[in-house]
Design an enzyme around this catalytic site. Structure first.
Site, PDB file in Angstrom:
ATOM      1  N   GLU A 137      -8.871  54.078  32.278  1.00 48.63           N
ATOM      2  CA  GLU A 137      -9.406  52.936  33.014  1.00 48.63           C
ATOM      3  C   GLU A 137      -9.723  53.411  34.427  1.00 48.63           C
ATOM      4  O   GLU A 137      -8.817  53.731  35.196  1.00 48.63           O
ATOM      5  CB  GLU A 137      -8.393  51.787  33.033  1.00 48.63           C
ATOM      6  CG  GLU A 137      -8.977  50.485  33.550  1.00 48.63           C
ATOM      7  CD  GLU A 137      -8.008  49.322  33.335  1.00 48.63           C
ATOM      8  OE1 GLU A 137      -8.415  48.339  32.702  1.00 48.63           O
ATOM      9  OE2 GLU A 137      -6.856  49.412  33.796  1.00 48.63           O
ATOM     10  N   SER A 186     -11.906  51.821  36.822  1.00 43.37           N
ATOM     11  CA  SER A 186     -11.984  50.795  37.850  1.00 43.37           C
ATOM     12  C   SER A 186     -10.579  50.448  38.319  1.00 43.37           C
ATOM     13  O   SER A 186      -9.649  50.350  37.511  1.00 43.37           O
ATOM     14  CB  SER A 186     -12.676  49.543  37.304  1.00 43.37           C
ATOM     15  OG  SER A 186     -12.675  48.505  38.258  1.00 43.37           O
ATOM     16  N   GLN A 191      -4.897  50.999  45.314  1.00 44.14           N
ATOM     17  CA  GLN A 191      -4.810  52.172  44.449  1.00 44.14           C
ATOM     18  C   GLN A 191      -4.367  51.722  43.063  1.00 44.14           C
ATOM     19  O   GLN A 191      -3.840  50.632  42.879  1.00 44.14           O
ATOM     20  CB  GLN A 191      -3.819  53.194  45.005  1.00 44.14           C
ATOM     21  CG  GLN A 191      -4.226  53.744  46.370  1.00 44.14           C
ATOM     22  CD  GLN A 191      -3.199  54.712  46.908  1.00 44.14           C
ATOM     23  OE1 GLN A 191      -2.070  54.797  46.422  1.00 44.14           O
ATOM     24  NE2 GLN A 191      -3.576  55.449  47.949  1.00 44.14           N
ATOM     25  N   LYS A 192      -4.574  52.604  42.087  1.00 49.03           N
ATOM     26  CA  LYS A 192      -4.247  52.265  40.702  1.00 49.03           C
ATOM     27  C   LYS A 192      -2.737  52.188  40.473  1.00 49.03           C
ATOM     28  O   LYS A 192      -2.264  51.361  39.712  1.00 49.03           O
ATOM     29  CB  LYS A 192      -4.867  53.320  39.769  1.00 49.03           C
ATOM     30  CG  LYS A 192      -5.020  52.858  38.331  1.00 49.03           C
ATOM     31  CD  LYS A 192      -6.068  51.785  38.200  1.00 49.03           C
ATOM     32  CE  LYS A 192      -6.308  51.386  36.762  1.00 49.03           C
ATOM     33  NZ  LYS A 192      -7.167  50.203  36.647  1.00 49.03           N
ATOM     34  N   VAL A 193      -1.975  53.042  41.121  1.00 50.18           N
ATOM     35  CA  VAL A 193      -0.536  53.089  40.926  1.00 50.18           C
ATOM     36  C   VAL A 193       0.163  52.446  42.109  1.00 50.18           C
ATOM     37  O   VAL A 193      -0.105  52.787  43.257  1.00 50.18           O
ATOM     38  CB  VAL A 193      -0.024  54.537  40.756  1.00 50.18           C
ATOM     39  CG1 VAL A 193       1.475  54.552  40.526  1.00 50.18           C
ATOM     40  CG2 VAL A 193      -0.751  55.240  39.618  1.00 50.18           C
TER      41      VAL A 193
END
Length: 345
Positions: free
Chosen positions: A146, A148, A339-341
């Protein structure tokens, strides 16, 4: 030059395929988890997650309470991290949900839960992660990479996995989910979403509401609108909205009402009546079986089981967040400062 939002758009459109892949592959992963659960003397379930995954966990809470009759709690991770609690969790099933499996607070609290005697299960999209390493059992979302920042396909994949887990644990009929990819496909490209996006283009404040199995959808929709469009979106259960928050609703603050066909939708009838009385600008997200009137309506597929409906309910609201963001000249693929994480501890 790439078009702003193209990653989010592609990932929204990919969801029917992702969900079909989950339905074709879940057996090999789910079977050993269910076998272990059936040997476990479970007295309670604890769910731990962050952000979008927290709304998937809330959905699982409704599933477990209604399908299994077990008490369920949503974990405050700081209890185990900031306060260094040593829990006594014998008889507890601990389910950790995370797209990345890399959030330090989820990992640390899950390690503490396992040390405290809990049966630990992780659901992640990453093939390997610190979180999956920390748990006795693991389920993969199978959503693919993923890209996005705004999570879409990992959310619906997580919902389907959690339904399969709980329904399998209850020894129910897993074939009831066979129609999910088609429902989601029917919800991906609804022309009414563009009409709502145009109406709400300059809105700065918005409320989302639902009850029962639709409430996690209201929470997730508000998060998507906040993180991609930078507007102030507040999510309330219909019951809570009728208390103090109703005072802030007027014709200048739109209310998105997610009304499932079923018990949850019926409990929203007094909410809709109060919103009409206040002259609120209401957008109803509901199948045509729900006959309530509103200024705007996003129609959902008919015939969905209320417990499975959230997997399709969120899809046009993901599209609404995408289209609103682009109309405001934002890039929803890369929300500023996100951010993603999540690196909380």
């Amino acid at each position: 030059m790439t078009t702003p939002g193209h990653l989010m758009a592609d990932e929204i459109a990919s969801q029917p395929k992702v969900l079909a892949e989950v339905l074709s592959s879940y057996g090999e992963y789910l079977t050993p988890v269910l076998a272990r659960l059936r040997t476990h003397d479970t007295r309670a379930v604890l769910l731990v997650a962050r952000g979008t995954s927290d709304h998937a966990a809330l959905y699982a809470k409704y599933l477990i309470e209604t399908r299994l009759g077990l008490p369920v709690g949503l974990v405050s991770t700081s209890t185990y991290t900031a306060y260094d609690t040593k829990p006594a969790l014998e008889g507890v099933v601990w389910i950790a949900v995370s797209q990345s499996g890399g959030s330090p607070d989820l990992v640390a609290s899950t390690e503490a839960a396992r040390a405290g005697g809990a049966l630990t299960i992780s659901l992640t999209n990453a093939e390997t992660s610190p979180l999956s390493d920390a748990t006795e059992l693991h389920l993969p979302m199978l959503a693919g990479d993923e890209l996005s920042v705004a999570a879409t396909k990992t959310y619906t994949a997580a919902l389907l996995w959690l339904w399969l887990l709980v329904e399998g644990w209850a020894e129910g009929d897993l074939s009831a989910a066979a129609g999910v990819p088609d429902w989601v496909d029917a919800a991906v490209d609804l022309p009414e979403v563009a009409e709502v996006a145009s109406r709400y283009r300059f809105v700065e404040r918005l409320v989302t509401t639902s009850r029962g199995f639709g409430y996690p959808t209201a929470r997730e929709a508000a998060l998507k609108l906040m993180e991609t469009c930078y507007l102030s979106a507040h999510a309330f259960s219909g019951a809570d909205l009728l208390h103090g928050p109703l005072a802030m609703v007027d014709e200048d603050r739109p209310v998105v009402v997610i009304a499932p066909d079923g018990a949850g939708g019926r409990t929203l009838e007094p909410v809709l009546e109060q919103l009409r009385t206040r002259g609120a600008d209401v957008c109803l997200v509901a199948p045509m079986e729900v006959t309530a009137t509103s200024q705007m309506r996003i129609p959902l597929p008919s015939g969905m089981d209320e417990r499975l409906a959230p997997i399709a309910q969120i899809v046009p609201l993901q599209q609404l967040a995408l289209q609103l963001a682009v109309s405001r000249h934002y890039d929803p693929d890369h929300p500023r400062g996100l951010q993603k994480v999540t690196k909380t501890t």
